[in-house]
Scaffold this active site. Sequence first.
Site, PDB file in Angstrom:
ATOM      1  N   LYS A  12       0.819  -1.214   0.000  1.00  0.00           N
ATOM      2  CA  LYS A  12       0.000   0.000   0.000  1.00  0.00           C
ATOM      3  C   LYS A  12       0.859   1.274   0.000  1.00  0.00           C
ATOM      4  O   LYS A  12       2.068   1.218   0.291  1.00  0.00           O
ATOM      5  CB  LYS A  12      -0.929  -0.026   1.222  1.00  0.00           C
ATOM      6  N   TYR A  52     -12.309  -2.433  -4.105  1.00  0.00           N
ATOM      7  CA  TYR A  52     -12.792  -2.629  -2.731  1.00  0.00           C
ATOM      8  C   TYR A  52     -14.324  -2.669  -2.642  1.00  0.00           C
ATOM      9  O   TYR A  52     -14.883  -2.446  -1.571  1.00  0.00           O
ATOM     10  CB  TYR A  52     -12.251  -1.517  -1.825  1.00  0.00           C
ATOM     11  N   HIS A 118      -2.140  -5.373   1.600  1.00  0.00           N
ATOM     12  CA  HIS A 118      -3.419  -6.046   1.392  1.00  0.00           C
ATOM     13  C   HIS A 118      -3.117  -7.490   1.056  1.00  0.00           C
ATOM     14  O   HIS A 118      -2.106  -7.784   0.418  1.00  0.00           O
ATOM     15  CB  HIS A 118      -4.173  -5.403   0.208  1.00  0.00           C
ATOM     16  N   GLU A 129      -9.128 -10.933  -7.670  1.00  0.00           N
ATOM     17  CA  GLU A 129      -8.230  -9.791  -7.460  1.00  0.00           C
ATOM     18  C   GLU A 129      -7.019  -9.844  -8.394  1.00  0.00           C
ATOM     19  O   GLU A 129      -6.551  -8.813  -8.868  1.00  0.00           O
ATOM     20  CB  GLU A 129      -7.786  -9.757  -5.993  1.00  0.00           C
TER      21      GLU A 129
HETATM   22  O1  CDP Z   1      -7.096  -5.893   4.931  1.00  0.00           O
HETATM   23  P1  CDP Z   1      -7.890  -6.863   5.777  1.00  0.00           P
HETATM   24  O2  CDP Z   1      -8.454  -7.996   4.972  1.00  0.00           O
HETATM   25  O3  CDP Z   1      -7.118  -7.321   6.976  1.00  0.00           O
HETATM   26  O4  CDP Z   1      -9.106  -6.027   6.383  1.00  0.00           O
HETATM   27  P2  CDP Z   1     -10.582  -5.738   5.792  1.00  0.00           P
HETATM   28  O5  CDP Z   1     -11.541  -5.902   6.900  1.00  0.00           O
HETATM   29  O6  CDP Z   1     -10.825  -6.534   4.546  1.00  0.00           O
HETATM   30  O7  CDP Z   1     -10.526  -4.181   5.444  1.00  0.00           O
HETATM   31  C1  CDP Z   1      -9.905  -3.727   4.266  1.00  0.00           C
HETATM   32  C2  CDP Z   1      -9.052  -2.538   4.614  1.00  0.00           C
HETATM   33  O8  CDP Z   1      -9.887  -1.478   5.057  1.00  0.00           O
HETATM   34  C3  CDP Z   1      -8.081  -2.739   5.766  1.00  0.00           C
HETATM   35  O9  CDP Z   1      -6.862  -3.327   5.376  1.00  0.00           O
HETATM   36  C4  CDP Z   1      -7.860  -1.332   6.272  1.00  0.00           C
HETATM   37  O10 CDP Z   1      -6.860  -0.671   5.509  1.00  0.00           O
HETATM   38  C5  CDP Z   1      -9.197  -0.677   5.999  1.00  0.00           C
HETATM   39  N1  CDP Z   1      -9.994  -0.553   7.227  1.00  0.00           N
HETATM   40  C6  CDP Z   1     -10.123   0.698   7.838  1.00  0.00           C
HETATM   41  O11 CDP Z   1      -9.556   1.665   7.343  1.00  0.00           O
HETATM   42  N2  CDP Z   1     -10.864   0.823   8.987  1.00  0.00           N
HETATM   43  C7  CDP Z   1     -11.473  -0.253   9.540  1.00  0.00           C
HETATM   44  N3  CDP Z   1     -12.186  -0.093  10.656  1.00  0.00           N
HETATM   45  C8  CDP Z   1     -11.345  -1.506   8.942  1.00  0.00           C
HETATM   46  C9  CDP Z   1     -10.595  -1.634   7.783  1.00  0.00           C
HETATM   47 MG    MG Z   2      -9.894  -8.015   3.474  1.00  0.00          MG
END
Ligand code: CDP
Ligand code: MG
Length: 136
Positions: A12, A52, A118, A129
């Site tokens: 990222k 996303y 990610h 993806e």
């Molecule tokens: O990336 P990951 O799969 O661990 O988390 P996700 O639940 O799929 O969320 C995607 C991305 O959204 C995260 O990697 C964070 O960068 C962002 N996010 C955020 O900014 N605030 C949150 N409360 C949860 C996720």
């Molecule tokens: Mg995720």
Amino acid sequence: MSNKEQTLSIIKPDAVERNLAEKIKIIFSENSLKIKETKKLHISKDEAAQFYKVHQAKPFYDQLCSYLSSGPIEVIILEGENAVLKNRELMGATDPKNAADGTIRKLYGVSIDKNSVHGSDSVENARKEIDFFFKN
Ligand code: CDP
Ligand code: MG
């Protein structure tokens, strides 16, 4: 039994900006995740929104899309045994504060949004993806 998979990693903007891409790629390689293809790019907010889309109902969606399009990223196809889960383990928890010691997010993540990497969360999403970024 062998279970070779592919998964998508994205380095990222916060990590690219701090020149952490090479260090992160070494972590993948040292943990038997082979780097099959890699590409540096700077996506638009619309492209981030498409990528996303699963999160479109979440309160953080708009900010997330702005963030992913805020600077250069590196997208990587990783391949190896149980690559999807292995990459998730190497990444650590979404919030760097909760990530286990030694994980990429613990080492380099700044905050829940600027969490450096990610990783696809299933084989099916990995396919989608990878296609998103590498299918011409
Ligand atoms: O990336 P990951 O799969 O661990 O988390 P996700 O639940 O799929 O969320 C995607 C991305 O959204 C995260 O990697 C964070 O960068 C962002 N996010 C955020 O900014 N605030 C949150 N409360 C949860 C996720
Ligand atoms: Mg995720």
